[in-house]
Design an enzyme around this catalytic site. Structure first.
Site, PDB file in Angstrom:
ATOM      1  N   TRP B 325       0.727  -1.114   0.059  1.00 11.57           N
ATOM      2  CA  TRP B 325       0.104  -0.009   0.035  1.00 11.57           C
ATOM      3  C   TRP B 325       1.018   1.172   0.002  1.00 11.57           C
ATOM      4  O   TRP B 325       0.577   2.267  -0.441  1.00 11.57           O
ATOM      5  CB  TRP B 325      -0.950   0.074   1.250  1.00 11.57           C
ATOM      6  N   HIS B 326       1.828   1.236   0.665  1.00  9.91           N
ATOM      7  CA  HIS B 326       2.732   2.552   0.752  1.00  9.91           C
ATOM      8  C   HIS B 326       3.659   2.672  -0.564  1.00  9.91           C
ATOM      9  O   HIS B 326       4.126   3.859  -0.895  1.00  9.91           O
ATOM     10  CB  HIS B 326       4.078   2.064   1.997  1.00  9.91           C
ATOM     11  N   GLY B 327       3.880   1.589  -1.268  1.00  7.27           N
ATOM     12  CA  GLY B 327       4.298   1.966  -2.704  1.00  7.27           C
ATOM     13  C   GLY B 327       4.677   0.786  -3.603  1.00  7.27           C
ATOM     14  O   GLY B 327       4.589  -0.281  -2.995  1.00  7.27           O
TER      15      GLY B 327
END
Lengths: 358, 483
Positions: B325-327
């Site tokens: 989700w963060h990247g």
């Protein structure tokens, strides 16, 4: 019945009153420190006059910082006693060129940091206006002078002279003056001004006359050239390497968004050269090198820089102009030891460049 | 628009004045003002992506209404799927397209098949991961019949785009935030003052702690090969405080700003670096995302109810997804896996809920055991952040291998050490304030317990002046904008 646009209750009034008082106190502190500390001497118009007066009296001037270099040029050119034999125009990358490298007696360096074409033209016009034109001009060519997006605004202190040279009548809008009043509310300016405030309080905030060339702080010599502060002069090669690495990690000075050699600037440049030649002044170009690893990045990612060099060499050939130096340090046999940082060559490097014609 | 910009400093008072002093009698107009202000706030960055938010809003609003009326299970599933596909479709395209393409190309070339694919020059819309998750929770809750849909489109648009939390959370749930748009809001002095205090503390965390730490973290991480192991440890520590100051600072400003407008947002950080184990850390770090994954992923997967195999599987899924989700980078996935590995022993030994309350709740100082727990947890977290910050896996491993070399025993050395010392002292002061205020919603609200108002005001001025003196005013973007 009288109606008001604003609806207040006592709680809101209390909140607004308290908030207003807090904000006002903070603003008062901010503006007071910014005005009296005045990190960039925006509100002290005498500083450059004091510096020029020291030079006029035959002394080098040290303990200098954050002055308006363009205003200093105005003061110093106005008071030059004789016309120079050799004049250097350019940026901080030509500031270290000094009289020691030349046989001619009268030498003067009128370089200013981050010089754009407007700066060069403006300073040249100052020499015309004061009837102090030299016999020879060494013109430092930085790649960014051909970049319309170079972000340089400092030339606006010379806009009167610039537009005079161009023969354009303009209403001079001094956005620097507007910026100046914005700065009084600037938090970044506050930090510099706070440090400076102590110097102001203890009277350490003034330019100092000296006969020494090398001093603790940066020094401007009587020939207008520059000598770096002790810390910068004694910077180790390892630190220089690191500084240079950082230099390319950030946005490279004034050559970001360099998409083409601006036609408008090319025309201004040609106009300047033609004018210089028409006055029988000899001219030479000086291409200041970049630090080797910086140049490697520039060659890959900022191709317009090499295009500028090609353009200048072609232009010089066509107009029979001497060219010293190259943006590429390899072309002039300069290794890392000849640099102070990513784009400033040491005096030893400058000497080597001036001794070898390209 | 950034919270730490002049633009926002002008924008906020204007919206505040209009909201409370001009149209405060009319709830509809207030909501409309919030929508307009939110769209302006977002459009300030890039107005083109407003269409994405608007499209998501319309789809989820309509899906919500349809879901409430629809009884047919298949049709309800299709409706839910529509919402999920639209929201995750946008997210997948803008955030993960190039990542999947590059990895497919690499995977195929590994097996000797060359496939062609052009990476797209995609700009990641700011905050897309936040608002898509927020709207998704709305449709999922309606699908599960946990929440009634709204018929008020303006209120729903305001809920999706509410400017304080639009671009970096907290990721709100409809059942908490949406009803607040239906109720008449009255100006509450205490709430507004509290909001301002939290904004002040958020600015301190962002401008003083995070942005100053960022200078050194960037310098050390960007040229990590040039530094000794001890300097690299310092670099990792700088990043640890950078990311906390940056993200929790943003959350503080978001929550504080919402309070100014009479809204209560959920808490997003609860002093995570004082956690005694990793399970506690994850209950205190980015709470709105952790609970989102818990409610909409972990529990539907079976949570920790099944056998050991299921527990392990679910733990890894939730942490890997959280990392992703963060990247779109393998570094985030490794960071997620690492946290799963930290967490798993606690779960399997049933010790994951050992530390619920804040540490040293009734004491001034922690016990030796608690201090040991905090130190170990902090150390593990710092280690994991190296993967989070590194450019790629190779960079992370090189960084770590240098830390575990002999050079760890040298004195850290880098440019501007003296200035860095100032920052280290500020971090220490920051830790002390956070410790003293750890039982509060945000650290400096502890000062309200001090009776003489003069001392309280002096304290606020001290923070304001510290921001002015030590703040980094380059208007640096918040790290979580890129997620």
């Amino acid at each position: 019945m009288k109606t008001s646009l604003f609806i207040f209750n006592s709680n809101m009034k209390k909140f607004i009153k308290k908030l207003f008082l807090i904000v006002l106190t903070v603003l008062l502190l901010l503006t007071t420190v910014n005005y009296f500390g005045d990190a960039a001497r925006l509100f002290d118009s005498n500083y450059e006059i004091k510096m020029a007066s020291i030079i006029r009296q035959g002394y080098n001037v040290t303990n200098i910082s954050n002055f308006n270099e363009r205003l200093f040029q105005k003061e110093i050119i106005k008071n030059l006693k004789v016309n120079p034999d050799i004049l250097v125009l350019g940026s901080s990358r030509s500031m270290l060129i000094n009289s020691d490298y030349f046989e001619e007696e009268q030498f003067f360096n009128s370089s200013v940091s981050g010089a754009s074409i407007e700066d060069i033209i403006g300073i040249y016009q100052l020499y015309i206006d004061n009837d102090k034109l030299p016999e020879k001009i060494i013109l430092c060519i930085d790649p960014w002078i051909f970049n319309e997006n170079n972000g340089q605004k400092r030339w606006q202190s010379l806009q009167l002279e610039y537009y005079k040279f161009k023969g354009e009548e303009r209403i001079i809008e001094n956005s620097l003056n507007i910026d100046k009043y914005f700065q009084i509310f600037s938090l970044s300016y506050f930090q510099g001004s706070l440090k400076n405030l102590f110097k102001v309080i203890f009277g350490e905030n003034y330019p100092v006359a000296t006969k020494n060339k090398e001093n603790e702080n940066a020094t401007i010599l009587i020939d207008g050239s520059y000598v770096y502060s002790k810390i910068k002069r004694e910077c180790s090669e390892k630190l220089t390497e690191r500084i240079s690495k950082q230099y390319v990690n950030d946005e490279i000075y004034s050559i970001e968004q360099f998409e083409n050699i601006s036609e408008k600037i090319r025309n201004s440049f040609s106009l300047l050269i033609k004018d210089i030649k028409s006055k029988d002044i000899e001219i030479a170009f000086f291409l200041p090198p970049y630090y080797p690893s910086v140049y490697n990045v520039i060659r890959e990612d900022y191709t317009m820089v090499d295009m500028v060099e090609v353009y200048i060499i072609e232009y010089a050939k066509t107009n029979n102009i001497k060219v010293y130096g190259s943006f590429n340090p390899i072309n002039i046999n300069l290794n890392e030891s000849y640099f102070y940082d990513g784009m400033h060559c040491k005096e030893s490097g400058i000497k080597k460049i001036l001794n070898s014609k390209m | 628009m950034l919270f730490n910009s002049i633009d926002f400093a002008i924008f906020l008072p204007i919206v505040f004045i209009l909201y409370w002093f001009v149209i405060n009698k009319n709830l509809k107009l207030q909501n409309l003002l919030i929508v307009a202000a939110s769209y302006l706030f977002y459009g300030w960055w890039d107005w083109r992506f407003l269409s994405l938010i608007l499209f998501s809003t319309i789809v989820d609003f309509l899906v919500g209404l349809k879901l409430s009326k629809e009884e047919n299970k298949t049709k309800r599933k299709i409706l839910l799927l529509t919402s999920i596909l639209v929201n995750l479709g946008f997210l997948g395209f803008f955030k993960y397209y190039n990542f999947f393409l590059d990895n497919f190309i690499t995977a195929f070339s590994f097996f000797g098949t060359e496939i062609k694919g052009n990476s797209l020059n995609i700009i990641l819309p700011v905050g897309i991961s936040f608002y898509t998750f927020q709207t998704l929770s709305y449709t999922i809750d309606i699908y599960k019949r946990k929440f009634e849909p709204t018929k008020d489109f303006i209120a729903f648009t305001a809920f999706v785009s509410f400017f304080p939390q639009l671009v970096a959370g907290p990721i709100e749930r409809a059942k908490n935030l949406l009803p607040q748009f239906y109720k008449k809001r009255t100006f509450d002095y205490g709430n507004a003052v509290n909001g301002l205090q939290q904004i002040l503390w958020g600015l301190f965390k962002k401008i003083v702690i995070a942005d100053n730490c960022a200078e050194y973290a960037n310098m050390i991480f960007n040229s990590s090969a040039d530094y000794s192991g001890s300097t690299l440890v310092l670099g990792a520590l700088f990043f640890t405080f950078q990311i906390y100051g940056d993200f929790s600072g943003y959350s503080d400003i978001a929550i504080g700003t919402s309070r100014l407008f009479g809204f209560n947002l959920m808490r997003n950080f609860a002093f995570p670096y004082f956690s005694r184990d990793i399970a506690e850390f994850w209950r205190r770090w980015h709470i709105s995302l952790s609970t989102w994954f818990r409610d909409y992923l972990y529990i539907p997967l079976g949570g920790s109810k099944g056998g050991t195999g299921m527990k392990i599987r679910n733990t890894f899924i939730i942490f890997i997804v959280s990392g992703f989700w963060h990247g779109a980078n393998w570094t985030f996935i490794i960071w997620g896996i690492l946290n799963a590995i930290y967490f798993l022993p606690l779960l399997l030994l049933n010790k994951n809920r050992n530390n619920i309350d804040i540490v040293a709740k009734d004491k001034f100082l922690p016990s030796i055991k608690e201090l040991f727990g905090i130190t170990i947890t902090f150390g593990l977290t710092v280690f994991a952040w190296i993967f989070f910050r590194a450019e790629n896996i190779e960079h992370a491993f090189n960084y770590i291998s240098e830390i575990f070399s002999k050079s760890i025993f040298t004195i850290p050395n880098f440019d501007n050490m003296r200035t860095a010392l100032n920052i280290i002292f500020l971090i220490m002061g920051f830790i002390v304030i956070e410790w003293l205020g750890r039982k509060e919603q945000f650290a400096i609200s502890i000062i309200k317990k001090v009776k003489p108002p003069v001392i309280r005001y002096l304290f606020y001025y001290l923070i304001a002046i510290t921001i002015m003196i030590y703040g980094n005013f380059n208007e640096n973007q918040f790290i979580y904008f890129q997620f």
